[in-house]
Design a protein around this motif. Structure first.
Motif, short mmCIF file in Angstrom:
data_model
loop_
_atom_site.label_atom_id
_atom_site.label_comp_id
_atom_site.label_asym_id
_atom_site.label_seq_id
_atom_site.Cartn_x
_atom_site.Cartn_y
_atom_site.Cartn_z
N GLN A 18 53.74 28.56 28.77
CA GLN A 18 54.15 27.84 29.98
C GLN A 18 55.57 28.16 30.42
O GLN A 18 56.03 27.68 31.43
N ASN A 19 56.30 28.88 29.59
CA ASN A 19 57.72 29.05 29.89
C ASN A 19 57.97 29.98 31.07
O ASN A 19 57.25 30.94 31.27
N PRO A 20 59.02 29.70 31.82
CA PRO A 20 59.38 30.60 32.92
C PRO A 20 60.00 31.88 32.36
O PRO A 20 60.29 31.99 31.19
N ALA A 21 60.19 32.87 33.22
CA ALA A 21 60.83 34.11 32.79
C ALA A 21 62.21 33.80 32.20
O ALA A 21 62.88 32.87 32.63
N SER A 60 55.69 35.42 30.44
CA SER A 60 55.99 35.39 31.87
C SER A 60 56.54 36.71 32.39
O SER A 60 56.86 36.83 33.57
N ILE A 61 56.69 37.70 31.51
CA ILE A 61 57.13 39.03 31.94
C ILE A 61 55.92 39.96 31.97
O ILE A 61 55.16 40.04 31.00
N THR A 93 45.55 42.93 22.03
CA THR A 93 44.48 42.35 22.87
C THR A 93 44.85 40.98 23.44
O THR A 93 44.38 40.65 24.53
N VAL A 94 45.66 40.21 22.75
CA VAL A 94 46.01 38.89 23.30
C VAL A 94 46.74 39.02 24.65
O VAL A 94 46.28 38.50 25.66
N PRO A 95 47.85 39.77 24.72
CA PRO A 95 48.50 39.89 26.04
C PRO A 95 47.74 40.81 27.00
O PRO A 95 47.82 40.63 28.21
N ARG A 96 46.98 41.76 26.47
CA ARG A 96 46.27 42.69 27.36
C ARG A 96 45.08 42.01 28.04
O ARG A 96 44.86 42.16 29.25
N ASP A 97 44.32 41.25 27.28
CA ASP A 97 43.10 40.65 27.82
C ASP A 97 43.29 39.19 28.22
O ASP A 97 42.45 38.62 28.92
N GLY A 98 44.38 38.58 27.75
CA GLY A 98 44.60 37.17 28.03
C GLY A 98 43.70 36.28 27.19
O GLY A 98 42.86 36.76 26.42
N ARG A 103 46.01 31.64 28.88
CA ARG A 103 47.02 32.70 29.01
C ARG A 103 46.49 33.82 29.90
O ARG A 103 45.40 34.35 29.69
N GLU A 104 47.30 34.18 30.88
CA GLU A 104 46.94 35.29 31.77
C GLU A 104 47.34 36.61 31.11
O GLU A 104 48.33 36.66 30.37
#
Ligand SMILES: NC(=O)c1ccc[n+]([C@@H]2O[C@H](COP(=O)([O-])OP(=O)(O)OC[C@H]3O[C@@H](n4cnc5c(N)ncnc54)[C@H](O)[C@@H]3O)[C@@H](O)[C@H]2O)c1
Ligand SMILES: O=c1ccn([C@@H]2O[C@H](COP(=O)(O)OP(=O)(O)O[C@H]3O[C@H](CO)[C@@H](O)[C@H](O)[C@H]3O)[C@@H](O)[C@H]2O)c(=O)[nH]1
Length: 466
Positions: A18-21, A60-61, A93-98, A103-104
């Motif tokens: 949830q954190n902002p950049a 967020s990046i 895979t977590v950040p790549r696929d969400g 998580r996006e």
């Protein structure tokens, strides 16, 4: 990248979904740089895993990894990643696929280099810097041709200010060359700040090295722009690395620190390998020597494992790069000192093969020899500069019939066992199934009977003959 002075500094913050950049305060009234998009040029052993961890820890990046090699990019986009590393798959895979509902995706792989550069606030250069093979410095100097090409692409595509980060291992003062290229070829009004941020991960432990680094080095110019760029990069790492481990220094110190670290690590291995020869001649045991000296806290226990010689894409090329730098600086004694580290390594590889030959009655003609484990160390599929290659070349030159156990899984099991000399018998049990007749005739370079050979076994090579 936008400038702001209204959002508070979060240098020590832990980023969550949830954190902002991340936003850090600049070093003066220029304002802070808010990092929203990162591009990494080079989807190799460094670029892929490093960006996976950065994306994981900074949801967020948007992190985009680009490469000219379409096959490599396709592999990063698939379930068959192009490299093997423990825990890499989950990390990618977590950040790549969400994660559905929480998580996006924020990690992307593409061959669209120009667009990723144009969009990014920070651009990592993670391209290869091999030893030059032709021209001035051939065989010694680091080739920064790929780095230069990538920098020229940045200059061509950038329409807004960029922070350029040298992640690749580079000769000292490379940042100066990159700045010149950017200044001469960039669009008017576009500002480039070049940082040095060398990578210290070792293959086989890449993910844990990235998650728990001993230090993050950021080298910059000491002017306000350089320090502001360094603060922005620090904010990316601060999402998971304690602030005390993020160290800033001048650009040239940072560049040279990387080469120095590899030179000192390689020197320790050559030192223990040189001592292993003395052990063999005297009946001393090199593992016991390493244990005894390593208890001295001024020496420490790491990188003292005697082996068939260090391999991998870094140690040899980086030590030779230091040799070349020393020669260029008219310091022949210094160059000779570091060259000896590589010379001992070559000698150790030859010595190992000579011992195999003498163990097999001084002739290998038509003997069937298996080499188990072809990677340069355990827990990687990387064979660059593997000591096994030299060993096999020597064996073949002796007209042996060498063959290599190729299956990655089998190699890994064997290498796990080999890393602990106490498991030497276990290594034998891991061998592929064989007939009773073959089994009877097979001996594994007499390792269990010859203590010297056993202690000098490399972590990733095992030779067997029938
Ligand atoms: N491998 C390691 O363990 C390690 C650790 C620390 C530092 N390093 C350093 O990091 C750098 C990269 O090493 P690596 O092992 O990841 O190399 P690599 O060969 O695995 O990856 C480099 C990638 O860069 C790509 N590339 C080259 N030029 C390009 C361009 N102009 N545009 C787009 N892509 C381009 C190549 O296609 C390749 O996929 C080297 O300087 C190395 O010394 C490596
Ligand atoms: O006590 C030891 C330790 C290692 N090795 C050998 O040395 C080589 C290199 O091993 P290692 O340093 O673990 O792996 P690399 O992936 O080559 O990592 C080195 O090179 C990287 C690229 O620059 C750096 O980032 C790392 O900090 C540095 O350890 C391998 O062949 C090992 O088998 C030994 O012979 N004895």
């Amino acid at each position: 990248m936008s400038s702001t002075s209204t959002v508070p500094s979060r240098v020590n913050g832990q980023a969550g979904p949830q954190n902002p950049a991340l936003v850090v305060r600049g070093s003066d009234n220029l304002g802070e740089l808010k990092v929203k998009k990162i591009c990494c040029i080079g989807a190799g052993y460094v670029g892929g895993p490093t960006c996976a961890v950065i994306a994981n820890k900074n949801p967020s990046i948007a992190v985009t990894v680009v490469d000219l090699n379409a096959n490599r990019i396709a592999a990063w986009q698939s379930d068959n990643l192009p490299i093997y590393e423990p825990n890499l798959f989950e990390t990618v895979t977590v950040p790549r696929d969400g994660i559905k509902g929480s998580r996006e995706p924020n990690l992307f792989f593409t061959t669209d280099v120009d667009k990723a550069i144009a969009d990014a606030d920070i651009i990592f250069l993670s391209v290869n810097t091999p030893t030059k093979v032709a021209g001035q410095g051939a065989g010694l100097a680091l080739d920064i041709g790929y780095l230069e090409a990538a920098t020229r692409t940045i200059a061509r595509c950038a329409t807004s200010d960029k922070i350029i980060v040298e992640k690749s291992t580079v000769p000292c003062r490379t940042a100066e060359s990159l700045r010149d290229i950017l200044a001469a070829n960039g669009k008017p009004g576009v500002r480039f700040d070049v940082l040095s941020n060398p990578e210290f991960l070792a293959e086989g432990t890449t993910i844990s090295d990235l998650l728990y680094p001993d230090r993050i080095l950021i080298g910059s110019l000491m002017d306000v722009h350089g320090q502001r760029a360094a603060a922005a990069l620090a904010s990316v790492y601060a999402a998971w690395v304690p602030r005390a481990r993020i160290i800033t220094m001048n650009l040239w110190s940072s560049e040279l620190s990387k080469i120095s670290a590899n030179a000192l690590l390689a020197q320790r291995i050559s030192s223990i390998n040189a001592l292993s020869a003395v052990c063999e001649a005297t009946g001393a045991n090199v593992s016991e020597i390493a244990y005894a000296v390593g208890l001295d806290k001024r020496i420490g226990p790491h990188m003292l494992k005697s082996s068939v010689g260090f391999g991998g894409s870094c140690f040899k090329k980086d030590v030779l790069g230091l040799v070349y730098l020393s020669e260029s600086l008219h310091l022949p004694e210094v160059a000779a000192y570091w060259k000896a580290v590589v010379d001992i390594n070559e000698w150790q590889k030859d010595r190992f093969t000579r011992r195999v030959i003498s163990s097999l009655y001084n002739t290998l003609m038509n003997k069937r020899i298996a080499v188990f484990g072809f990677a340069y160390k355990k827990n990687t599929g990387d064979t660059r500069e593997s000591a096994a290659i030299s060993v096999v070349n020597h064996l073949v030159a002796e007209r042996a019939k060498s063959f290599v156990a190729r299956r990655m899984r089998a190699d890994c099991q064997i290498n796990h066992a080999e890393s602990n000399p106490a498991n030497a018998n276990h290594v034998h049990r891991q061998k592929p199934a064989r007939s009773a007749k073959t089994k009877k005739n097979m001996h594994v370079a007499k390792t269990s009977r010859n203590p010297t050979l056993k202690h000098n076994l490399p972590s990733a090579v095992m030779v067997a003959a029938t």
